[in-house]
Structure formats: C-alpha cells, structure tokens
Design an enzyme around this catalytic site. Structure first.
Site, PDB file in Angstrom:
ATOM      1  N   GLY A  75       0.795  -1.214   0.000  1.00 39.33           N
ATOM      2  CA  GLY A  75       0.000   0.000   0.000  1.00 39.33           C
ATOM      3  C   GLY A  75       0.828   1.265   0.000  1.00 39.33           C
ATOM      4  O   GLY A  75       1.171   1.792  -1.055  1.00 39.33           O
ATOM      5  N   ALA A  97      -4.018  -0.826  11.219  1.00 41.54           N
ATOM      6  CA  ALA A  97      -5.249  -1.604  11.395  1.00 41.54           C
ATOM      7  C   ALA A  97      -5.109  -2.988  10.771  1.00 41.54           C
ATOM      8  O   ALA A  97      -5.564  -3.993  11.339  1.00 41.54           O
ATOM      9  CB  ALA A  97      -6.421  -0.856  10.768  1.00 41.54           C
ATOM     10  N   HIS A 110       7.058   1.326  11.527  1.00 41.76           N
ATOM     11  CA  HIS A 110       6.328   2.180  12.454  1.00 41.76           C
ATOM     12  C   HIS A 110       6.245   1.428  13.777  1.00 41.76           C
ATOM     13  O   HIS A 110       6.025   0.212  13.800  1.00 41.76           O
ATOM     14  CB  HIS A 110       4.934   2.464  11.896  1.00 41.76           C
ATOM     15  CG  HIS A 110       4.119   3.439  12.697  1.00 41.76           C
ATOM     16  ND1 HIS A 110       4.684   4.380  13.534  1.00 41.76           N
ATOM     17  CD2 HIS A 110       2.777   3.622  12.791  1.00 41.76           C
ATOM     18  CE1 HIS A 110       3.719   5.101  14.087  1.00 41.76           C
ATOM     19  NE2 HIS A 110       2.560   4.650  13.675  1.00 41.76           N
ATOM     20  N   GLY A 133       6.172   6.599   1.335  1.00 44.25           N
ATOM     21  CA  GLY A 133       6.711   5.551   0.477  1.00 44.25           C
ATOM     22  C   GLY A 133       6.988   6.052  -0.927  1.00 44.25           C
ATOM     23  O   GLY A 133       7.974   5.650  -1.561  1.00 44.25           O
TER      24      GLY A 133
END
Length: 347
Positions: free
Chosen positions: A39, A100, A123, A152
């Site tokens: 992502g 999440a 992270h 990114g």
C-alpha cells in the site's frame, strides 16, 4: 557509525560511508525478505530492495493493490504470494501493512515467525502499545524497525534520483545476536540517506504527535484559521489562499528547507522580518499547551486506541471519505485547485 553534533547534542548516526551497499548485500545474502503489504510503504521499500540486488518477495491480498504489484513486475507464484505464504517463505518478514491491517492479520503471520527469523516494521505502533494492539512477537526472533521519515512515494522517487530519505532505526529484540547488522543492512537496502537510533515507543510517539501536529493536523488548522480571518475581512479567495498557502509552499518552504529559518528571515523584507519575530512568540505560547495535551494523549496510548477503534468500525471508510470530501470541497481547497492550475508550469 559517526558522531555528529545536532544543535549542541552529539548523536550517533549510520551513513552509507560506514555501511555501504556492498556490505548490506553481504549481510543479507542468504536472507529471503518478504514485504507484507503493497500500500503506502510496501512498493517503495520492496522495489528499492529489488533494484539494489536483494532477494525480495511480496505478500499481498487479492484486489487492486495486488494488481498494482503485478504491474510493478512481481510475479504470482514466484515473487508474489499471499500474506501467509510470503511470511512462511521469508527469513525476514517486513510488516508494512497499515496499523489496522497488522492487527487483523497478526494471527496469520505469527505462526510463521519461527526461531531465528526477523520481524521488521516501519512504524512502532503495533509494538509500542501491545496491551492495545495484541501484537506480542515470539521471544526467539529479532524484532527490528527502520522508519523512513517520508512517504513511500518519496522513498521511491528519491531513490530513483540517487538521493535518500533519512530513517530512524530501532532494535526491540535481538535473539540472533545479528539484529543490528540486519537492521542497518535493510535500512541501506531500502535507500535511507542516513539512519539514527530510536526505540519503537519513541518513534511511535513522535510520529503520531507529528502527524497530528505540525505535519498535518496543526498545519491544516492554521491554514483554515488564517484563510477564514482574511475572507471574513473582505479579502478575495485567491488573495487569501496565496497569502496563506501558496507563498508558503511554493516560495518560503524551499528556502528554509535548504538553508534554515534564520536564513529565510534574513532574506525577506524588513517588514516581514520584524513582524515574524514579534509574532512567533505569541503563536508559540498559544500552541505549546495544545501540543503538550496532544503529546500526553499519544504517549498514554489514547490516540492509538482511538485509531484502533475507528479503523476497525465497519463504516470507517464511508465516514473517512465524508470528512475528506468536506475538506476537498471547502472554498479554500477549491480555490487551491484553480491557483495550482494557474502556476506557469501547469499552464
């Protein structure tokens, strides 16, 4: 490692001079690196590692993001797998899913974290508040982090320009005795400019504070407040937007990014100089209590819990889109659409 002076405080940093790419390749020559998630951070880190000659595979669920990975040259069944299969095949599991998503797939990943493997994050969120996230790694693996101080997309674009985003690094658990070498090698491999040491908790707290503060939350709040004051006193949308956003982002930010705020102050008009020096104190005094309140909310884990609760709600995406739509369609940012279109490079 090099000792450098940061504003009067000496810190140890790692650069490409002390730890060149050739050394990173040697350290990781027998490792299979699995990037889980394609992502935000996944594409930049995996593509940079691949271009730098490391053995990389990707784990991603089916969908648009999976198709993007295929378009970027990852081959299903060869270098592109399900999240579970990529974790099984890897010796280093790079968990680059959203916070999440990490929580939701942790039960799938954990069984494949066998003795001697490394679990990598970019992270500190999942590890910093384990009582809230439920992410508790096995004791017989390395738990490490490299956190690029940029998106990114920036990591990838700067890599292609032969530049680098600076990164922090942390070692939470050193089971193998080689966690440091693995961590720095990965940091160099993904294209970091230099690496500075932190902890998972410090990274998570500073990151969440920054996102809610000067990087995103506070800057939007400041923009909106100044724009509204100017509009309420009769200034046109184009004037209010140019004086609030456009001049800062297009003219001033590059100056203090390159030379520092003092240099920018020294090279603006005496009227701007005097006004900025006089008013920075009142703004500091007004904002600091808010930042203290924010820091306490982050450090306590309250902000992490808010994120966990909201992101796991079934209607999260719909509510998020409604909030972003309201910002996107506000007069200020609709004015921005027109202003950007009028920039010489876009006309």
């Amino acid at each position: 490692m090099a000792r450098l002076n940061f504003g009067g405080v000496e810190e140890t940093v790692v650069t490409r001079t002390e730890f060149p790419l050739e050394k990173a390749r040697e350290v990781l020559k027998n490792e299979t690196i699995a990037v889980l998630g394609y992502g935000v951070q996944g594409p930049g880190q995996s593509l940079n590692l691949r271009d730098n000659g490391f053995n990389v595979i990707v784990g991603q669920r089916p969908g648009k993001t999976y198709d993007k990975a295929v378009a970027d040259g990852w081959v299903p069944g060869e270098t592109l797998f399900s999240i579970e299969e990529a974790a099984r095949r890897a010796t280093i599991v790079m968990c680059l899913l959203s916070d999440a998503a990490v929580l939701s797939v942790w039960p799938v990943i954990k069984p494949h974290l066998t003795a001697g493997k490394a679990l990598y994050f970019s992270h500190g969120f999942a590890i910093a508040w384990p009582d809230r996230t439920g992410v508790v790694p096995p004791a017989d693996i390395d738990v490490i982090m490299v956190a690029p101080k940029g998106s990114g997309a920036s990591l990838r674009s700067m890599f292609l320009e032969n530049r680098g985003v600076n990164s922090s690094y942390a070692i939470e658990q050193d089971y193998t005795g080689h966690a440091y070498e693995r961590t720095i090698a990965l940091g160099i491999g993904i294209g970091s400019g230099y690496l500075f040491e932190t902890t998972f908790k410090r990274e998570a707290v500073s990151d969440l504070t920054g996102e809610r503060g000067s990087l995103m939350g506070a800057i939007q709040g400041l923009f909106q407040a100044q724009y509204e004051v100017l509009r309420a006193h009769g200034h046109t949308p184009s004037e209010a937007f140019n004086e609030t956003v456009e001049e800062l982002t297009q003219s001033l930010m590059p100056l203090f990014a390159d030379r520092g705020m003092d240099w920018m102050y020294a090279n603006c008009s005496t009227t701007a100089q005097r006004g900025a020096l006089d008013w920075m104190g009142p703004f500091h005094d007004a904002v600091k209590p808010v930042l203290e309140q924010l820091y306490e909310s982050v450090e306590s884990g309250n902000e992490a819990q808010i994120s966990i609760d909201s992101n796991s709600a079934p209607d999260y995406r719909e509510k998020l889109e409604a909030e972003l739509k309201a910002m996107r369609e506000s007069e200020m940012w609709q004015t921005g659409v027109t202003v950007r279109r009028l920039r010489p490079e876009n006309s």
